[in-house]
Each structure stands twice: as structure tokens, then as C-alpha cells.
Design a protein around this motif. Structure first.
Motif, PDB file in Angstrom:
ATOM      1  N   ALA A  27       1.246  -1.213   0.231  1.00 16.67           N
ATOM      2  CA  ALA A  27       0.304   0.136  -0.252  1.00 16.67           C
ATOM      3  C   ALA A  27       0.745   1.802  -0.630  1.00 16.67           C
ATOM      4  N   ASP A  28       0.944   2.480  -1.409  1.00 12.78           N
ATOM      5  CA  ASP A  28       1.659   2.873  -0.483  1.00 12.78           C
ATOM      6  C   ASP A  28       1.425   3.943  -1.938  1.00 12.78           C
ATOM      7  N   HIS A  29       2.043   5.256  -1.553  1.00 13.13           N
ATOM      8  CA  HIS A  29       1.613   6.086  -3.457  1.00 13.13           C
ATOM      9  C   HIS A  29       2.174   5.212  -4.726  1.00 13.13           C
ATOM     10  N   MET A  30       1.055   5.841  -6.086  1.00  9.71           N
ATOM     11  CA  MET A  30       1.311   5.101  -6.605  1.00  9.71           C
ATOM     12  C   MET A  30       0.716   6.421  -7.599  1.00  9.71           C
ATOM     13  N   ILE A  31       1.787   6.890  -8.802  1.00 13.69           N
ATOM     14  CA  ILE A  31       1.408   7.808  -9.382  1.00 13.69           C
ATOM     15  C   ILE A  31       1.494   7.860 -10.792  1.00 13.69           C
ATOM     16  N   ASP A  32       0.388   8.201 -11.320  1.00 14.61           N
ATOM     17  CA  ASP A  32      -0.145   7.559 -12.700  1.00 14.61           C
ATOM     18  C   ASP A  32       0.265   8.758 -13.717  1.00 14.61           C
ATOM     19  N   ASP A  33       1.485   8.670 -13.870  1.00 13.24           N
ATOM     20  CA  ASP A  33       2.837   9.784 -14.479  1.00 13.24           C
ATOM     21  C   ASP A  33       1.415  10.899 -15.765  1.00 13.24           C
ATOM     22  N   SER A  34       0.930   9.482 -16.503  1.00 10.32           N
ATOM     23  CA  SER A  34      -0.087  10.189 -17.871  1.00 10.32           C
ATOM     24  C   SER A  34      -1.704  10.802 -17.582  1.00 10.32           C
ATOM     25  N   THR A  35      -1.677  11.500 -16.431  1.00  9.83           N
ATOM     26  CA  THR A  35      -2.959  12.306 -16.335  1.00  9.83           C
ATOM     27  C   THR A  35      -2.716  12.315 -15.091  1.00  9.83           C
ATOM     28  N   PRO A  36      -1.475  14.045 -15.983  1.00 14.52           N
ATOM     29  CA  PRO A  36      -0.854  15.117 -14.753  1.00 14.52           C
ATOM     30  C   PRO A  36      -1.928  16.402 -14.498  1.00 14.52           C
TER      31      PRO A  36
ATOM     32  N   ALA B  61       1.136   1.922 -10.425  1.00 15.51           N
ATOM     33  CA  ALA B  61       1.120   0.683 -10.258  1.00 15.51           C
ATOM     34  C   ALA B  61       1.680  -0.579 -11.368  1.00 15.51           C
ATOM     35  N   GLU B  62       0.808  -0.089 -12.571  1.00 24.01           N
ATOM     36  CA  GLU B  62       1.240  -0.564 -14.139  1.00 24.01           C
ATOM     37  C   GLU B  62       2.800  -1.231 -13.547  1.00 24.01           C
ATOM     38  N   TRP B  63       3.856  -0.314 -12.638  1.00 21.68           N
ATOM     39  CA  TRP B  63       4.979  -0.597 -13.139  1.00 21.68           C
ATOM     40  C   TRP B  63       5.286  -1.508 -12.080  1.00 21.68           C
ATOM     41  N   HIS B  64       4.529  -1.251 -10.738  1.00 20.01           N
ATOM     42  CA  HIS B  64       5.356  -2.349  -9.626  1.00 20.01           C
ATOM     43  C   HIS B  64       4.111  -4.367  -9.935  1.00 20.01           C
ATOM     44  N   ALA B  65       2.949  -4.400 -10.477  1.00 19.25           N
ATOM     45  CA  ALA B  65       2.903  -5.702 -11.198  1.00 19.25           C
ATOM     46  C   ALA B  65       3.339  -5.828 -12.807  1.00 19.25           C
ATOM     47  N   ARG B  66       3.942  -5.692 -13.216  1.00 19.27           N
ATOM     48  CA  ARG B  66       4.972  -5.695 -14.247  1.00 19.27           C
ATOM     49  C   ARG B  66       6.127  -6.594 -13.576  1.00 19.27           C
TER      50      ARG B  66
END
Ligand code: SAM
Length: 257
Positions: free
Chosen positions: A157-166, A226-231
Motif C-alpha cells: 500500500a503506497d503512493h503510486m502516481i500515474d504520470d499519464s494524468t497530470p 501501479a502498472e510498474w509494480h504489477a509488471r
């Protein structure tokens, strides 16, 4: 008792320090307890109600406290590098045979050798791995994959930032910070104020000085999406990985081995 009373009443009131830590963390994450609740729901769903848990970057043992409150038959190992937060954890759980604490740097390639077990049903972590950059975090995920038994789980559980939605990120951040400013005006303690209080405590002053020598104010790291962590978790050996809860700024990511 108010936050500022802790040091004047007693230097080793561990329950008061836990409560104060929780309030400080909740200032950043109002959904913190909800995250813990879903984390333990997923533990129960996948590995049952008496798991052997590794509380990774445990701090004061926040996850372990909630684990034992909900699953009295669970056992836990807490690992962290911060001597002051570990002092609070050790004080809190002093006579509890179900938990032991280990001092280790998660960037040290040999840290798993310090653990009392080589296999866990669940490795759980919260608000911590954004202290690491992606490369050491990916290496850590490889070590976590080796520590989790087949069929076991990892939850972050953490801050996970989606850079595609600035624009979304900026608007959400502005609202969150406005609320934090208001809470601060109403007396909430932030990170650095909390540590100033710890430094004044007769018991915590020495380990607090050591933690500042280790980290400074705060270690620098990344908050990949989150996608990075999952991958990366799949690449490192987990069979499935995806978010199981999210807020506008935080994600709870579950990986099953
Ligand atoms: C914000 S605290 C969160 C603690 C706890 N999980 C909670 O939710 O209350 C972040 C923790 O990560 C730990 N941490 C950060 N980098 C670390 C590292 N390289 N090795 C061990 N622990 C680390 C810090 O010492 C700190 O206790």
C-alpha cells in the motif's frame, strides 16, 4: 492527552507514541485504516486467518498491530532500519512472543539472511517503498518473491502516481494539500514536527539522532504507477498482480505467487 503532552508526561508511553504516529500518518493519508482493512481482507482470502507475516519497513509495527487485533493466531517479523521507530515497535510488543523485530537496510543485498524464517505466507508493507528508487525496488521485489511461499501473497500500500494524468494529479493534489493545511491549522502534526517531538523524548532522543544520521529528514525515492509494480512483480516470479484498492493518490497492490 494531546500530541505535545507526550514528552512531558512520560518518555516511554508506547501507546501514546503509537497513537501520535497514527495521527501523523493519517494527516497524509485519511484512508490509511481502510487500506489496512482491505490488506488484511486479502490476507484472509488468500492465505487464511493465521498467517506467518513479514511486516516490511514496519516502522512502529502498524501492520503487525492490526494483524494481531484481527488474527490472534498470526505471527510476524518486523524489519526496518529506523532505530527510533523500531524502539517504539519493540516497546509496544515487548512481551508478545508472536513478533520479533530485525534491524536491516532493505537496500542491503544480504538483508533476508537476518530474518528468523526463510519463507512467509504474506509479506505486507505500507507507505514505505516510495523511499526507494526503481532499481533497488525492483531488486527488493526479487528478494520478496523468494521469501513468499508458493500460493503466498505480497501486498504493498503506497503512493503510486500515474504520470499519464497530470491534470488529474495536480487537481487532486491541490485539494488534498488544502485539506492538510486546514488540518495543520487545527493542530495536526506533520512529519518534521513529529520528529521534533521524538527528539525531545528522554528515551527516543538517542535513537532519533541515529535515525537522522541514517536518513536525514527523509530518503529520496520514486512513486511509480501501479502498472510498474504489477509488471515488475510478475517479472520477479509472482503469478498474478493487480491493484485491489485505490484512492486518488494511493494504491494497494496485491501479488500472488
Ligand atoms: C512512513 S514509514 C511507514 C511505517 C509503517 N509501515 C506504517 O505504515 O506506519 C516508512 C518506513 O520505511 C522504512 N524504510 C525506508 N527505507 C528503508 C530501508 N532502506 N530499509 C529499511 N526500512 C526502510 C523507514 O525506516 C520507515 O519506518
Amino acid at each position: 492527552m494531546t500530541d505535545t503532552d507526550i514528552t512531558t508526561t512520560t518518555g516511554a508511553d508506547w501507546a501514546a507514541w503509537q497513537e501520535s504516529w497514527d495521527r501523523q500518518q493519517e494527516w497524509y493519508m485519511p484512508d490509511r485504516e481502510e487500506r489496512f482493512r482491505i490488506m488484511l481482507d486479502m490476507v484472509e482470502a488468500l492465505v487464511g486467518p493465521a498467517p506467518r507475516v513479514l511486516d516490511l519497513a514496519c516502522g512502529t509495527g502498524s501492520i503487525t498491530a492490526r494483524l494481531f487485533a484481527r488474527f490472534p493466531g498470526a505471527t510476524s517479523t518486523g524489519v526496518d532500519l529506523d532505530p527510533a521507530l523500531l524502539a517504539i515497535a519493540e516497546g509496544t510488543f515487548a512481551h508478545d512472543q508472536r513478533v520479533s523485530f530485525v534491524t536491516a537496510d532493505l537496500k542491503d543485498p544480504d538483508w533476508p539472511a537476518k530474518l528468523p524464517y526463510d519463507s512467509y505466507d504474506a509479506v505486507l508493507t505500507a507507505t514505505a517503498l516510495h523511499w526507494l528508487h526503481r532499481e533497488p525496488l525492483a531488486a527488493l521485489y526479487g528478494q520478496v518473491a523468494e521469501l513468499v511461499r508458493d500460493g503466498g501473497v505480497f501486498l504493498n500500500a503506497d503512493h503510486m502516481i500515474d504520470d499519464s494524468t497530470p491534470r488529474i494529479n495536480e487537481a487532486e493534489r491541490a485539494l488534498r494539500h488544502a485539506r492538510m493545511d486546514q488540518a495543520k491549522a487545527d493542530g495536526a502534526l506533520d512529519w518534521s514536527e513529529w520528529w521534533q517531538l521524538a527528539a525531545q523524548d528522554p528515551v527516543l532522543a538517542e535513537p532519533t539522532a541515529r535515525r537522522f544520521a541514517i536518513y536525514g529528514e527523509h530518503a529520496e525515492g520514486d512513486a511509480p504507477p501501479a502498472e510498474w509494480h504489477a509488471r515488475v512483480l510478475r517479472e520477479k516470479g509472482f503469478g498474478e498482480a493487480r491493484p485491489v484498492w485505490c484512492s486518488p493518490s494511493d494504491t494497494l497492490l496485491l501479488a500472488v505467487k
